[in-house]
Write an enzyme that holds these catalytic residues in place. Sequence first.
Site, PDB file in Angstrom:
ATOM      1  N   CYS A  61       0.797  -1.227   0.000  1.00 51.53           N
ATOM      2  CA  CYS A  61       0.000   0.000   0.000  1.00 51.53           C
ATOM      3  C   CYS A  61       0.832   1.280   0.000  1.00 51.53           C
ATOM      4  CB  CYS A  61      -0.971  -0.030   1.158  1.00 51.53           C
ATOM      5  SG  CYS A  61      -2.078  -1.429   1.000  1.00 51.53           S
TER       6      CYS A  61
ATOM      7  N   PHE B 280      -9.923  -5.562   0.242  1.00 58.01           N
ATOM      8  CA  PHE B 280      -9.149  -5.260  -0.967  1.00 58.01           C
ATOM      9  C   PHE B 280      -9.963  -5.313  -2.245  1.00 58.01           C
ATOM     10  CE2 PHE B 280      -5.896  -6.469   2.134  1.00 58.01           C
ATOM     11  CZ  PHE B 280      -5.106  -5.341   2.050  1.00 58.01           C
TER      12      PHE B 280
ATOM     13  N   HIS C 215      -3.950   7.501   2.288  1.00 60.15           N
ATOM     14  CA  HIS C 215      -4.280   6.152   1.814  1.00 60.15           C
ATOM     15  C   HIS C 215      -5.326   5.521   2.740  1.00 60.15           C
ATOM     16  CE1 HIS C 215      -4.151   2.034   0.610  1.00 60.15           C
ATOM     17  NE2 HIS C 215      -3.663   1.643   1.778  1.00 60.15           N
TER      18      HIS C 215
END
Length: 405
Positions: free
Chosen positions: A174, A225, A314
Site C-alpha cells: 500500500c 481489498f 491512503h
Amino acid sequence: MGSMGKALPATVDEIRRAQRAEGPAAVLAIGTANPPTIMPQDDYPDYYFRVTNSEHLTDLKAKLSRICNHNKSGIRQRYLHLNEELLAANPGFIDPKRPSLDERVEMASAAVPELAAKAATKAIAEWGRPATDITHLIFSTYSGARAPSGDRRLASLLGLRPTVSRTILNLHGCYGGGRSLQLAKEIAENNRGARVLVACSELTLIAFYGPEGGCVDNIIGQTLFGDGAGAVVVGADPDAAVERPLFEMAFATQTTIPESEDAISMQYSKCGMEYHLSSKVPRLIGCNVERSLVDTFRTLGVTAAWNDLFWAVHPGGRAILDNIEEVLGLEDDKLAASRHVLSEFGNMSGTTVIFVLDELRRRRAAAAKQGGETPEWGVLMAFGPGITIETIVLHTPSNPELEGN
Ligand SMILES: CCCCCCCCCCCCCCCCCC(=O)SCCNC(=O)CCNC(=O)[C@H](O)C(C)(C)COP(=O)(O)OP(=O)(O)OC[C@H]1O[C@@H](n2cnc3c(N)ncnc32)[C@H](O)[C@@H]1OP(=O)(O)O
C-alpha cells in the site's frame, strides 16, 4: 576526445546545473481504471462462500458478514478482475494449499499491465502530449513475479520510446503509490525536461483464496481489498501552452515505525501470495502519524495547523482513517476524499492514493466553481509493510482548473 560538436562545459557543477530542473516536480495529469466486475459489499459474503464452495463454514461466513457490512467497513462496493467464470476455470485458486502460483502469475502478467495501460492512456490524453514524450516509467505492483516485468509490457502497450528509462517496484503493497511519486519527483527535478509516467496496478487474483483453513488475515483481506490501476504524469517546469500542474510536490519523506516489522507482511508461496495484517495496524499508524508529520514540517522549517491543510491519505481501512482523524483532530470533511475512494473502490493497495488525488482535484474544482475556498497546501500519506509511512507535502497552483476526465 573527438573534435566534432560543442566543447563540454568546464566543470561537473556546470553539467549538473544544466541537467537540473528549475522548479518543483508537479502532478500534470491523472488517470484511473478498474476491471468491469462490480461487487456490492453487502453481497460479497454470500458470493464468496458460494463461489468457493464453503457454505458449510458458517462461523467464518458470519464473521465476514459482520466485518464486511458497509457501515462497519466503510466500503460500498469493489471492482474485481477475478469473476465467477475465471474462478470456475481456475479451481486451484480456491484451495489455499494447492500450488497455483504459475497460473496466477500467467494471468497477472497479462492483466496487470493491461489495466495499467487503460489508466495511463487516460492520464496521457489529459496531459496533452504524445506518449513518446515520456522519458521515464515507474511501475508499481505486488503481482509482478516475473521478468521481463509488467513495466516492459506497459511500455509496449503505450508505444513509449525504446529509450524510456524503466523502474519497477514490487511488493511495496500500500505504499507503492507514495514511493513511486517520491521517485518521480527526484527524477523530474534532477533531469531537466523529464516527464515521468507513474503507473500502479494491483489485482487481488495473486492472493485470492477460499476460507478453508480459517485464516483470519484472509477474512480481513476479503473485506478490504479491491482491484484497480492509477497513473500519473509527473514533470517540472511545465510548458504553459499544454501542461497544467495539478499538485506541486514540495517535499517528500519516508519514515519506518519502530518495532512494527511483523505488522504487515506479504510473501510469495507456491500457492500464490500470503499476507498478514496485524490487528494493531490502525493503532500503530495512529500513534506514529503525527510524529512523522511534525518531523516532515520541521525539516521544512515551518509548523502547520492540520485543519488548514488538504489531505490525501491512503484509506487502508476504515479504522485507519478513524485513528488518523482522531489523533490529528481533523474536522469531519478533511478525509472525505479518502473515505469516498474507500467506499467506492475498497483498498486497492498502492494504487489507492492515486484515486484519492483524482477525487481531491475533482472536489477542489467543484468547490472553485462555486466560489468556495480550498487550502493551498496539503499532505499525501501512504502506509504499507515496514510499517512504512510515505509523506509528500503538496501545493496547489493558484488557478485550480482541475476537472479530470
Ligand atoms: C473483493 C476482492 C477480494 C480479494 C481478496 C484478496 C486479498 C488480496 C490482498 C492482497 C494484498 C495484500 C496487501 C497487503 C498490504 C496492505 C497495505 C495496507 O493497506 S496497510 C493497511 C491495511 N489495512 C488494515 O490493516 C485494516 C485496518 N482495519 C480496519 O479498517 C478495521 O479493523 C476493519 C474494517 C477490518 C474492521 O472494522 P471493525 O469491524 O470496526 O473492527 P473491529 O475491531 O470491530 O473488528 C471486527 C472483527 O475483526 C477482527 N479483526 C480486525 N482486524 C483484524 C486483523 N488485522 N487481524 C485479525 N482480526 C482482525 C476483530 O478481532 C473482530 O473479530 P470478532 O470479534 O468479530 O471475531
